[in-house]
Design a protein around this motif. Structure first.
Motif, mmCIF file in Angstrom:
data_model
loop_
_atom_site.group_PDB
_atom_site.id
_atom_site.type_symbol
_atom_site.label_atom_id
_atom_site.label_comp_id
_atom_site.label_asym_id
_atom_site.label_seq_id
_atom_site.Cartn_x
_atom_site.Cartn_y
_atom_site.Cartn_z
ATOM 1 N N GLY A 85 0.787 -1.223 0.000
ATOM 2 C CA GLY A 85 0.000 0.000 0.000
ATOM 3 C C GLY A 85 0.818 1.270 0.000
ATOM 4 O O GLY A 85 0.254 2.362 -0.093
ATOM 5 N N SER A 86 2.140 1.165 0.117
ATOM 6 C CA SER A 86 2.996 2.352 0.127
ATOM 7 C C SER A 86 3.449 2.684 -1.283
ATOM 8 O O SER A 86 3.469 1.834 -2.164
ATOM 9 C CB SER A 86 4.220 2.124 1.013
ATOM 10 O OG SER A 86 3.844 1.868 2.345
ATOM 11 N N ARG A 87 3.823 3.932 -1.493
ATOM 12 C CA ARG A 87 4.415 4.358 -2.756
ATOM 13 C C ARG A 87 5.397 5.474 -2.482
ATOM 14 O O ARG A 87 5.365 6.098 -1.416
ATOM 15 C CB ARG A 87 3.362 4.807 -3.765
ATOM 16 C CG ARG A 87 2.537 6.011 -3.331
ATOM 17 C CD ARG A 87 1.518 6.367 -4.390
ATOM 18 N NE ARG A 87 0.798 7.600 -4.075
ATOM 19 C CZ ARG A 87 0.507 8.530 -4.960
ATOM 20 N NH1 ARG A 87 0.886 8.375 -6.225
ATOM 21 N NH2 ARG A 87 -0.157 9.615 -4.619
ATOM 22 N N LEU A 88 6.266 5.744 -3.429
ATOM 23 C CA LEU A 88 7.311 6.746 -3.269
ATOM 24 C C LEU A 88 6.746 8.126 -3.595
ATOM 25 O O LEU A 88 7.082 8.748 -4.610
ATOM 26 C CB LEU A 88 8.500 6.410 -4.167
ATOM 27 C CG LEU A 88 9.142 5.046 -3.894
ATOM 28 C CD1 LEU A 88 10.210 4.748 -4.925
ATOM 29 C CD2 LEU A 88 9.711 4.991 -2.496
ATOM 30 N N TRP A 89 5.884 8.633 -2.709
ATOM 31 C CA TRP A 89 5.171 9.888 -2.955
ATOM 32 C C TRP A 89 4.643 10.417 -1.625
ATOM 33 O O TRP A 89 3.992 9.688 -0.881
ATOM 34 C CB TRP A 89 4.017 9.620 -3.909
ATOM 35 C CG TRP A 89 3.403 10.825 -4.542
ATOM 36 C CD1 TRP A 89 2.216 11.421 -4.219
ATOM 37 C CD2 TRP A 89 3.929 11.592 -5.636
ATOM 38 N NE1 TRP A 89 1.976 12.491 -5.037
ATOM 39 C CE2 TRP A 89 3.003 12.624 -5.919
ATOM 40 C CE3 TRP A 89 5.096 11.490 -6.397
ATOM 41 C CZ2 TRP A 89 3.215 13.557 -6.928
ATOM 42 C CZ3 TRP A 89 5.306 12.418 -7.402
ATOM 43 C CH2 TRP A 89 4.377 13.432 -7.666
ATOM 44 N N GLY A 90 4.966 11.652 -1.310
ATOM 45 C CA GLY A 90 4.483 12.240 -0.069
ATOM 46 C C GLY A 90 5.089 11.570 1.162
ATOM 47 O O GLY A 90 6.211 11.060 1.134
ATOM 48 N N ARG A 91 4.326 11.577 2.247
ATOM 49 C CA ARG A 91 4.779 10.929 3.479
ATOM 50 C C ARG A 91 4.578 9.432 3.363
ATOM 51 O O ARG A 91 3.460 8.964 3.152
ATOM 52 C CB ARG A 91 4.015 11.474 4.693
ATOM 53 C CG ARG A 91 4.322 12.930 5.001
ATOM 54 C CD ARG A 91 3.616 13.375 6.270
ATOM 55 N NE ARG A 91 3.897 14.757 6.573
ATOM 56 C CZ ARG A 91 4.949 15.171 7.263
ATOM 57 N NH1 ARG A 91 5.810 14.291 7.738
ATOM 58 N NH2 ARG A 91 5.138 16.461 7.505
ATOM 59 N N GLU A 146 2.357 16.847 -1.959
ATOM 60 C CA GLU A 146 1.862 17.268 -0.647
ATOM 61 C C GLU A 146 0.501 16.666 -0.334
ATOM 62 O O GLU A 146 0.154 16.416 0.817
ATOM 63 C CB GLU A 146 1.787 18.798 -0.589
ATOM 64 C CG GLU A 146 1.428 19.346 0.775
ATOM 65 C CD GLU A 146 1.462 20.861 0.804
ATOM 66 O OE1 GLU A 146 1.466 21.424 1.913
ATOM 67 O OE2 GLU A 146 1.490 21.484 -0.276
ATOM 68 N N GLU A 147 -0.305 16.422 -1.376
ATOM 69 C CA GLU A 147 -1.607 15.791 -1.224
ATOM 70 C C GLU A 147 -1.727 14.644 -2.219
ATOM 71 O O GLU A 147 -0.992 14.587 -3.210
ATOM 72 C CB GLU A 147 -2.732 16.807 -1.461
ATOM 73 C CG GLU A 147 -2.739 17.962 -0.471
ATOM 74 C CD GLU A 147 -3.871 18.939 -0.748
ATOM 75 O OE1 GLU A 147 -4.882 18.524 -1.381
ATOM 76 O OE2 GLU A 147 -3.752 20.108 -0.354
ATOM 77 N N SER A 148 -2.663 13.743 -1.953
ATOM 78 C CA SER A 148 -2.812 12.576 -2.823
ATOM 79 C C SER A 148 -3.520 12.905 -4.131
ATOM 80 O O SER A 148 -3.280 12.269 -5.160
ATOM 81 C CB SER A 148 -3.573 11.469 -2.095
ATOM 82 O OG SER A 148 -4.853 11.929 -1.675
ATOM 83 N N ALA A 149 -4.430 13.906 -4.120
ATOM 84 C CA ALA A 149 -5.162 14.256 -5.345
ATOM 85 C C ALA A 149 -4.205 14.844 -6.377
ATOM 86 O O ALA A 149 -3.373 15.689 -6.051
ATOM 87 C CB ALA A 149 -6.270 15.255 -5.025
#
Length: 241
Positions: A85-91, A146-149
């Motif tokens: 469920g993780s990805r190299l994006w944001g926190r 910074e955000e998922s959208a």
């Protein structure tokens, strides 16, 4: 950033890009190895591969610290991995597990990936339901991660769209902030076109929800049957058969 942190991040990014390669860590008896130059190259390559298509983002990575109370056993080989469920994006976080040592262990390291690039930022507040115009935003560099959208990087993606909620000055325009303008209300009579291979049948029905361009809506037909279709730019609901 500490060299050990660079090494850990670069290893997990290499793993993600190379389909399962394992990072080799020096054994407890070996002196420290300067992996900074090599891992920096790995990191740059991995970030380039993970950029959204058609963009040139300036990527930055910051790595947190493990709990200082941890006392990890010596390990000859550490395998980094991305948790489910993780990805190299944001926190996010990366996992580190010992796969060759006297004691197996598994820890998580917090990671923040930033992706700076051009976006459209609101110059003032926008009320819910207001139609956005080209004068409502100006271009600026923002952190896409910074955000998922997703960021709406092109004006045609948001000009003419309707604010889905109260929007504030300084916000970067993202997909979750807007919706298509409403073409009909719930309860309205709408044209329905049922399309199949080589034919199309026109009819009419009652909308069970408001509809805008590109939205999927449910329609009650005259015979009581409920169908779902996509609203086109003319307000017609197209049902694929």
């Amino acid at each position: 950033m500490p060299r050990a942190a660079w090494a850990a991040v670069a290893a997990v990014l290499l793993l993600a890009g190379a389909g399962g390669a394992q990072a080799q860590a020096p054994s407890a008896a070996e002196p420290g190895v300067d992996l900074a130059p090599l891992t920096q190259r790995w990191l740059n390559d991995a970030m380039a591969r993970n950029q959204p298509a058609g963009t040139a983002l300036r990527m930055e990575v910051s790595v947190g610290s493990l709990d200082p109370r941890l006392r990890l056993a010596p390990c000859a080989r550490v395998e980094p991995y991305l948790p489910a469920g993780s990805r190299l994006w944001g926190r996010t976080r990366l996992g580190l597990r010992c796969v060759e040592g006297p004691t197996a262990w598994n820890v998580y390291l917090p990671v923040t990936v930033k992706a700076f690039g051009p976006a459209w930022v609101l110059t003032g507040p926008v009320a819910p339901g207001a139609v956005l115009t080209a004068d409502d935003a100006t271009q600026a560099e923002v952190d896409w991660a910074e955000e998922s959208a997703p960021v709406m990087a092109q004006p045609e993606m948001w000009v003419g769209q309707v604010a889905a909620r109260q929007l504030m000055a300084g916000q970067a325009l993202r997909q979750a902030m807007v919706r298509p303008p409403q073409l009909f209300r719930a309860g309205a009579q709408v044209k329905v076109v049922a399309q199949g291979p080589g034919y199309a049948i026109s009819s009419a029905g009652q909308a069970l929800s408001p509809g805008g361009v590109g939205q999927i809506v449910r329609i009650r037909m005259d015979n009581g049957r409920i169908v779902s279709g996509t609203v086109n730019e003319n307000g017609t609901v197209v049902v694929a058969l």
